[in-house]
Design a protein around this motif. Structure first.
Motif, PDB file in Angstrom:
ATOM      1  N   GLY A 171     -13.481   0.160  -2.542  1.00 27.43           N
ATOM      2  CA  GLY A 171     -12.759   1.425  -2.642  1.00 27.43           C
ATOM      3  C   GLY A 171     -11.956   1.815  -1.421  1.00 27.43           C
ATOM      4  N   LYS A 172     -11.842   0.923  -0.445  1.00 27.92           N
ATOM      5  CA  LYS A 172     -11.055   1.249   0.752  1.00 27.92           C
ATOM      6  C   LYS A 172      -9.612   1.566   0.366  1.00 27.92           C
ATOM      7  CE  LYS A 172     -11.421  -0.681   4.690  1.00 27.92           C
ATOM      8  NZ  LYS A 172     -11.446  -1.640   5.838  1.00 27.92           N
ATOM      9  N   GLY A 173      -9.109   2.664   0.929  1.00 35.24           N
ATOM     10  CA  GLY A 173      -7.764   3.115   0.582  1.00 35.24           C
ATOM     11  C   GLY A 173      -6.692   2.087   0.829  1.00 35.24           C
ATOM     12  N   THR A 174      -6.840   1.286   1.925  1.00 39.03           N
ATOM     13  CA  THR A 174      -5.818   0.286   2.253  1.00 39.03           C
ATOM     14  C   THR A 174      -5.699  -0.782   1.167  1.00 39.03           C
ATOM     15  OG1 THR A 174      -7.508  -0.880   3.556  1.00 39.03           O
ATOM     16  CG2 THR A 174      -5.994   0.582   4.754  1.00 39.03           C
ATOM     17  N   ASN A 175      -6.809  -1.112   0.519  1.00 38.00           N
ATOM     18  CA  ASN A 175      -6.752  -2.094  -0.579  1.00 38.00           C
ATOM     19  C   ASN A 175      -5.824  -1.610  -1.684  1.00 38.00           C
ATOM     20  OD1 ASN A 175      -8.630  -3.675   0.725  1.00 38.00           O
ATOM     21  ND2 ASN A 175     -10.378  -2.899  -0.423  1.00 38.00           N
ATOM     22  N   TRP A 176      -5.985  -0.343  -2.045  1.00 37.82           N
ATOM     23  CA  TRP A 176      -5.214   0.214  -3.160  1.00 37.82           C
ATOM     24  C   TRP A 176      -3.774   0.504  -2.761  1.00 37.82           C
ATOM     25  CZ3 TRP A 176      -7.271   0.062  -7.873  1.00 37.82           C
ATOM     26  CH2 TRP A 176      -8.647  -0.211  -7.942  1.00 37.82           C
TER      27      TRP A 176
END
Length: 202
Positions: free
Chosen positions: A149-154
Motif C-alpha cells: 500500500g505504499k503511496g509511491t507504488n501507486w
C-alpha cells in the motif's frame, strides 16, 4: 473418518468468514469510497473484537496454552484500540494511547510473572497448523499490506492519474484479508487448546 469431522465442520465456517469479508468490501466498492467508517474498516474492527474475546475465553476455559492465548488476546486488543483511535480521541485527545499502553503493561506483567510457561507454550505451539495460519495472517497484515500500500507504488503505477481511493481500497482490502486469516487461526487455536486440554485430563 470420525476424526476428520471437526475439520469438515470448520471449513464452511472459515469460508463464511471470507465471504463476509469480501461482501463488506463489495459494499464499499458500490459506494465508491473507503473512509474511516467504511464497511471494510468496521469489519476489521469486528473481526478484531471477536478474536480478542475468543482468545480471552479460550485462555480462561482451557489450561492448555493459557498464557499464550492470554498474551495474544492483549496483543490484538492493542490493535483494536489503535483501529478505534478516532472514536476514543473523541472523548479526549490521547485516550487511545493511554489505553494501548495500559494493555501492553498488563501483557508485560503476565510475561514477567508467567514467562517460563508462556515460552514453553510458544515452543509447543510453533509447530502446529494453527501457528502457521497465524503467521501467514500476521505477515499479510503487517508486512505485505504495508509494502503493497505504499503511496509511491501507486503513484508510479498511475502517474498523473493517481486516484487515492483506488490505493485505499486495495490496501484496506488486503488488511481485511490479513485480519480474516488471523481470525481463522484463532479458531484453530481454540480447537487446538480444547484438544490438548482433553489429552492432559485423560
Amino acid at each position: 473418518m470420525r476424526n476428520l469431522l471437526p475439520t469438515f465442520l470448520r471449513f464452511p465456517i472459515y469460508a463464511l468468514v471470507l465471504f463476509f469479508a469480501t461482501y463488506m468490501i463489495k459494499l464499499d466498492f458500490m459506494t465508491g469510497e473507503f473512509k474511516e467508517d467504511s464497511f471494510t474498516e468496521r469489519t476489521q474492527e469486528i473481526f478484531l473484537l471477536i478474536g480478542v474475546l475468543f482468545l480471552a475465553f479460550t485462555s480462561i476455559k482451557f489450561e492448555a496454552f493459557r498464557y499464550f492465548n492470554a498474551v495474544l488476546s492483549l496483543f490484538f486488543l492493542t490493535h483494536l484500540i489503535r483501529e478505534l483511535d478516532s472514536i476514543l480521541d473523541g472523548f479526549f485527545d490521547g485516550l487511545w494511547q493511554i489505553l494501548a499502553f495500559s494493555v501492553v503493561a498488563i501483557a508485560i506483567i503476565i510475561l514477567l510473572k508467567h514467562g517460563k510457561p508462556f515460552w514453553k507454550q510458544v515452543a509447543e505451539i510453533q509447530h502446529q497448523f494453527a501457528f502457521g495460519v497465524f503467521t501467514v495472517g500476521l505477515f499479510t497484515l503487517h508486512v505485505f499490506s504495508r509494502l503493497y500500500g505504499k503511496g509511491t507504488n501507486w503513484e508510479n503505477l498511475m502517474g498523473d492519474g493517481f486516484f487515492r481511493t483506488i490505493k485505499d481500497a486495495s490496501e484496506e482490502s488486503i488488511e481485511l484479508l490479513g485480519y480474516s486469516i488471523i481470525l481463522i487461526s484463532i479458531g484453530e487455536f481454540y480447537y487446538l487448546s480444547k484438544k490438548q486440554n482433553s489429552i492432559k485430563q485423560s
